[in-house]
Design an enzyme around this catalytic site. Structure first.
Site, PDB file in Angstrom:
ATOM      1  N   CYS A 127      14.973 -25.789   7.084  1.00  0.00           N
ATOM      2  CA  CYS A 127      14.259 -26.523   6.034  1.00  0.00           C
ATOM      3  C   CYS A 127      13.149 -25.659   5.449  1.00  0.00           C
ATOM      4  CB  CYS A 127      13.735 -27.842   6.597  1.00  0.00           C
ATOM      5  SG  CYS A 127      13.224 -29.002   5.319  1.00  0.00           S
ATOM      6  N   HIS A 236      18.366 -30.513   9.676  1.00  0.00           N
ATOM      7  CA  HIS A 236      17.554 -30.290  10.874  1.00  0.00           C
ATOM      8  C   HIS A 236      18.342 -30.432  12.167  1.00  0.00           C
ATOM      9  CE1 HIS A 236      13.452 -30.197   9.057  1.00  0.00           C
ATOM     10  NE2 HIS A 236      14.120 -30.753   8.054  1.00  0.00           N
ATOM     11  N   GLU A 238      17.487 -29.490  15.015  1.00  0.00           N
ATOM     12  CA  GLU A 238      16.591 -29.775  16.146  1.00  0.00           C
ATOM     13  C   GLU A 238      16.317 -31.269  16.308  1.00  0.00           C
ATOM     14  OE1 GLU A 238      15.669 -29.066  13.211  1.00  0.00           O
ATOM     15  OE2 GLU A 238      13.579 -29.555  12.779  1.00  0.00           O
TER      16      GLU A 238
END
Ligand code: ADP
Lengths: 275, 618, 92, 92
Positions: A127, A236, A238
């Site tokens: 990002c 994302h 994560e």
């Protein structure tokens, strides 16, 4: 997907990371305004690596990097994203060190040097991190505002187009994964020539599936450099590493952990030497 | 003067005709603009009585903002007491900090505590929806930081006018973008809220914002200035003319010169500055570098100095020319009233000054040392050495006017309650066929108040932090506090203005019941309540009745359920002309999970295929 | 096609976080000659045909009503972009 | 204090979602004279002292290196803002 998925309990194994396979040490950079640094560090731990915090103003950048096996530039709004997303962060002292360790800006050959490896330091930009990598010219193109001009947060299906990078080798080519997408400036743009080159050389790492959420050229969600050590993506991973805190998946609500593969990939890359 | 950066204000300090305490004492007959500043005659007389002389311009600025409805709760104090009175020992057992501080704090066990609070930013959000809503999030988050906590989530209960009204597009999209723009940039997951459209809110949309924070017990900080010789520091953004547009009478402090000055009509938020401020404060807490801390919100430095001083043991001395300014033309009174965002004031032991400055340098935060804690019991503010404020801080912060305003049941209340559905619903038959039933369901589902809210929630980051166990579209938001154990909290906010209009007492209770149920449904044990009481003008006895009934209802219900109110906010004067909004007591309930792994999502999922569905309750 | 330029800046008394962040970054990059920075927006409206007084009036109205937020911004410029002006300024 | 203006516009070949949204809104509000709209950014850099050639060169360099991203944007103007220009353009 990766084997970790099925081995993790349905929900609630909070603390135990995967076994520390390799002692892989992965730096996670924090700029003023970085938001997802703790999340990226958690993902590294869950993938069996050791997360090391890196401060943007680290004066001995090269030295700090020399003891690391990879670096993640996480998401957020560095410097508020006020000028352009990633524009000011790109000039942080640490970025110069990262750029050269990764193989140099605009140099897709990945000729960076680091401990005993021919390839450059594996660097992942997520990002805002991706935006910083494009502003640094480690990756081509740029990001502009989402087509509908609004911040968008949603679970997003991606296709892994290139599973030969340091960050994608645990996926199968063409595998579809679901990870959260959340950004305001997520529309990937580049001139046609660059786009053609990316396509022709297989440098598109991830593509949006099931509708283009932000107008990105050719549905591009993430790209890699030619050496495969530098990867950037808007969604994302994560945030899809722990059952109970991820996107909805076939297994149940919020149980998606498809993002973990990115982090186990780099840990495996490090364990197995350069890919 | 020691400051984080070069300040130029001192050199120009004498550009004003300063109204000193000495000057005030010798010029008792000076006309003061107390009415323009919102004070009533009796209130001004009280100030003169307290001081034994006329106030200086700076003192007048302080009293007028601190004695405003917003800061002093003068119309509601007598009723709000019930939240403190109707408390059993059992309700207090987990309460670490109750009403009165920036936000209440509840013990979660294992050395963890949670703080949460809901506040309104209604009228600024109508004037400038994006910035109004954004700074609403910023303000409530600073309240949470000032308790020593790390903010971990936000929520946003909203009320708008009719969805098809021409002004709604401006307000709705502006507010939602502002909440997202600020909250997303802070890295705080948005874990829920409400969105209601009703023409009654057309000119008075409600933008309430809630923030949750978590802390270790030892990190708890209170807003007080203790320890003679401790230093007072102001840090964060520079002070500009924000929020004093209405008080431009202070532009000329001596009142004999009427140079017009440009003051911003609205405040603009800087979420990046706030994010840095959060991290900076957390580092200060971790290293125990501050003795007391206070956020600057409404009433700015007036509030911070008088509250810190009056909550402490001694007094405080502050040099106002040391305040870092964004606008060098501000007068002392304006500096005291400024509501510039993203600022904090702290009390620092001299031993820690160097370490404090190092933290500021790390994060690139500007700061300036303004003065110190004294043993005089007075709040003394000087301008280039000359005293412009010399007050007992308690008279500013705590001893404001208190009104027991008259109230009565509205004349039309009986008729209202006797009224029944007319219009379409009364005439409509119950759906007789499958087709008709289908049409009714579709109509209901398509109504703006019932339909899917993801057009809003998709503009909010619910993932950041990695600890969100539940968020929209679930009944409650759930956040993990401790990654080792899974300890966590659930929060839900609810209100129904139409119920509260029909019966203000029961309506407030129903708001609590609904948020309590939503928390319980997620699997958490409800522990604490925060409320934002949105009403019309307290000077209207019928509105005052709604308010009194609402507080009585909510406090009775809390006692009944055994759950304490730990803090909240009152927003009055939400009316257009003589038309008040429906009474809208927004109630937030917070619950605890020993392990958020046991949270229950709402909604059916494929894995539940074949399982039975039950309807419980009456 | 002729172009009308509309420039909008944050009102001087209003905080400009963007400008502030840029002003903070400049000296770190060795640009030390600037005291402050403010960031606004520039719009280029392409005109379909000739720039008549009416079109210019429309542009001014659009600048006030749509392109700027009068609560926090000022329209500082509405002008026809001439080819020469463009070249001139680029080489300024 | 003297001010240097830097104008940055999206490259013609790059899509401009903001400009597009404005172009879509204009006719709905009755502004029909415009064929297209592009939105860029205007920076005003206040100079501490005199605008020397060196300061102007700094501004140009900052415009190219920080204020714009050459992949997607062009610097279309770097110029000293004169009081008269300001007044002129305001009344344009
Ligand atoms: N303004 C808002 N901000 C954040 N979440 C919201 C907002 N409005 C609604 N939601 C969320 O959307 C979901 C559905 O809301 P709602 O339709 O009010 O549900 P219910 O009727 O079950 O209370 C809930 O999870 C709620 O928290």
């Amino acid at each position: 997907m990766t084997a970790q998925n099925t081995e993790l309990p349905l929900i609630g194994d909070y603390s135990t990371a995967g076994p520390l396979l390799t002692g892989a040490r992965i730096g996670v950079v924090t700029f003023p305004g970085t938001l997802d640094d703790r999340d990226a560090a958690r993902a590294v731990r869950l993938a069996g690596g050791e997360a090391v915090s890196l401060w943007h103003a680290e004066p001995e950048g090269a030295a700090a990097l020399s003891s690391l096996d990879a670096v993640i530039i996480p998401g957020g709004f560095s410097y508020g994203d006020y000028l352009r997303a990633g524009a000011i962060a790109r000039f942080a002292p640490l970025m110069d060190a990262i750029i050269s360790a990764a193989g140099g800006a605009g140099n897709d050959a990945g000729s960076g040097t680091r401990k005993g490896s021919a390839a450059g330091l594996p660097v992942l930009g997520i990002c805002n991190g991706f935006q910083i990598l494009t502003e640094s010219h480690l990756l081509p193109g740029s990001m502009i505002k989402n087509e509908n001009l609004k911040f968008l947060c949603q679970d997003q299906v991606l296709r892994v187009e290139n599973n030969a990078t340091a960050w994608t080798r645990e996926f199968t080519a063409g595998e579809e994964i679901t990870v959260p997408l959340k950004n305001q400036d997520g529309q990937y743009v580049a001139d046609e020539k660059t786009l053609d080159r990316l396509e022709g050389e297989g440098l598109v790492a991830f593509r949006y599936v099931g509708g283009n959420p932000n107008g990105s050229r050719r549905d591009i969600a993430g790209i890699t450099n030619a050496a495969g050590n530098v990867v950037g993506l808007m969604p994302h991973p994560e945030h899809a590493v722990e059952p109970g805190f991820g996107p909805d998946s076939a297994a149940g609500m919020r149980l998606g952990t498809d993002g973990l593969g990115i982090f186990t990939s780099v840990v495996a890359s490090i364990a197995g030497g350069a890919q | 003067m020691t400051t984080g950066t070069q300040n130029t204000s001192s050199a120009d300090a004498r550009q004003f005709n300063i109204d000193t305490v000495e000057h005030a004492a010798t010029t008792p007959d000076t006309e003061l603009p107390w009415a323009e500043l919102g004070l009533k005659q009796n209130e001004f007389d009280e100030v003169v009585k307290i001081l034994g002389r006329r106030p200086t311009a700076a003192e007048l600025a302080m009293y007028s903002v601190m004695w405003s409805e917003h800061c002093s709760y003068k119309s509601t104090k007598v009723h709000l007491r019930q939240f403190g009175d109707k408390l059993t020992e059992d309700m207090k057992k987990d309460l670490m900090v109750g009403i009165g501080e920036n936000a209440g704090v509840t013990n979660l066990g294992d050395g963890w505590a949670v703080t949460f609070k809901i506040e309104s930013h209604n009228s600024p959000s109508f004037v400038e929806p994006y910035q109004g809503a954004a700074t609403g999030i910023g303000g409530i988050v600073r309240d949470i930081i000032s308790m020593g906590a790390r903010p971990v989530a936000v929520m946003d209960p909203l009320r708008f006018g009719a969805i098809d009204h021409e002004d709604s597009q401006r307000v709705v999209h502006g507010v939602v973008a502002g909440i997202g723009g600020y909250g997303n940039s802070l890295g705080l997951p948005n874990i829920g809220g409400e969105t209601v459209f009703d023409p009654i809110y057309q000119g008075n949309p409600l933008v309430n914002a809630l923030a949750v924070g978590v802390l270790r017990h030892e990190d708890l900080r209170l807003a007080n200035a203790s320890g003679v010789g401790n230093k007072i520091v102001l840090f964060g953004a520079r002070t500009g003319g924000d929020g004093i547009g209405g008080a431009s009478v202070l532009a000329s402090e001596s009142f004999d010169d009427t140079k017009p000055s440009k003051r911003p009509a609205v405040q603009v938020g800087d979420p990046f500055a706030e994010k840095v401020l959060i991290e900076c404060c957390l580092e200060l807490f971790k290293s125990s570098l501050v003795e007391g801390i206070q956020d600057l919100g409404a009433a700015g430095i007036s509030c911070a100095t008088s509250e810190l001083a009056s909550n402490g043991e001694g007094g405080m001395q502050v040099e106002l020319t040391d305040v870092l300014l964004r606008d060098p033309t501000l007068t002392p009174g304006e500096i005291l009233m400024s509501e510039s965002q993203e600022r904090m004031m702290a009390v620092v032991n001299p031993e820690n000054v160097e370490a404090f400055e190092a933290v500021m340098a790390t994060w690139g935060v500007e700061y300036s040392w303004l003065g110190e804690v004294t043993d005089t019991n007075r709040l003394i503010i000087t301008w280039d050495g000359e005293t412009i404020v010399d007050v007992d801080p308690k008279t500013v912060a705590h001893d404001g006017p208190v009104y027991d305003r008259p109230y009565h049941r509205p004349a039309g209340q009986d008729a209202l309650e006797a009224d029944r559905f007319r219009d379409s619903a009364a005439g409509a038959d119950l759906p007789a066929s499958g087709e008709a039933l289908r049409a009714s369901v579709l109509e209901l589902m398509a109504s703006p108040n019932m339909c899917d809210k993801s057009w809003i929630t998709s503009q909010y980051d619910r993932y950041v932090g990695g600890n969100t166990a539940l968020a929209a579209p679930d009944d409650a938001g759930v956040i993990r506090v401790d990654e080792e154990t899974g300890l966590g909290v659930a929060v839900a906010t609810d209100a129904n203005g139409r119920y509260a209009f029909l019966d203000p007492y029961a309506g407030a209770q129903l708001a609590l019941a609904e948020s309590y149920r939503n928390v319980a449904t997620s699997g958490a044990i409800p522990m604490a309540v925060s409320d934002c009481l949105n009403y019309g003008s307290p000077e209207d006895p019928e509105v005052m009745w709604q308010l009194a009934e609402g507080i009585r209802g909510l406090s009775d219900a809390c006692l009944e359920l055994g759950i304490p109110v730990t803090g909240g906010n009152v927003s009055l004067y939400n009316q257009t002309g003589a038309n008040p909004i429906h009474p809208t007591p927004v109630v937030a309930t917070l619950g605890k999970f020993d392990d958020v792994g046991r949270r229950t999502p709402s909604g059916f999922h494929a894995e539940a295929d074949g399982q039975a569905v039950y309807l419980m309750g009456v | 096609m002729p172009t009308i330029v509309v420039d909008v800046m944050p009102k001087p008394e209003i905080l400009d976080p963007q400008g502030k962040a840029i002003a903070g970054a400049l000296p770190r990059l060795g640009f030390t000659g600037f005291a402050s920075v403010r960031q606004g927006r520039r719009f280029e409206l392409t005109v379909d045909g000739e720039v008549t007084q009416d079109v210019l009036a429309q542009a001014r109205k659009a600048a006030e009503e749509l392109l700027s937020n009068p609560v926090i911004e000022d329209v500082v410029n509405v002008a026809v972009l001439t080819e020469s002006a463009q070249n001139e300024s680029q080489s300024a």
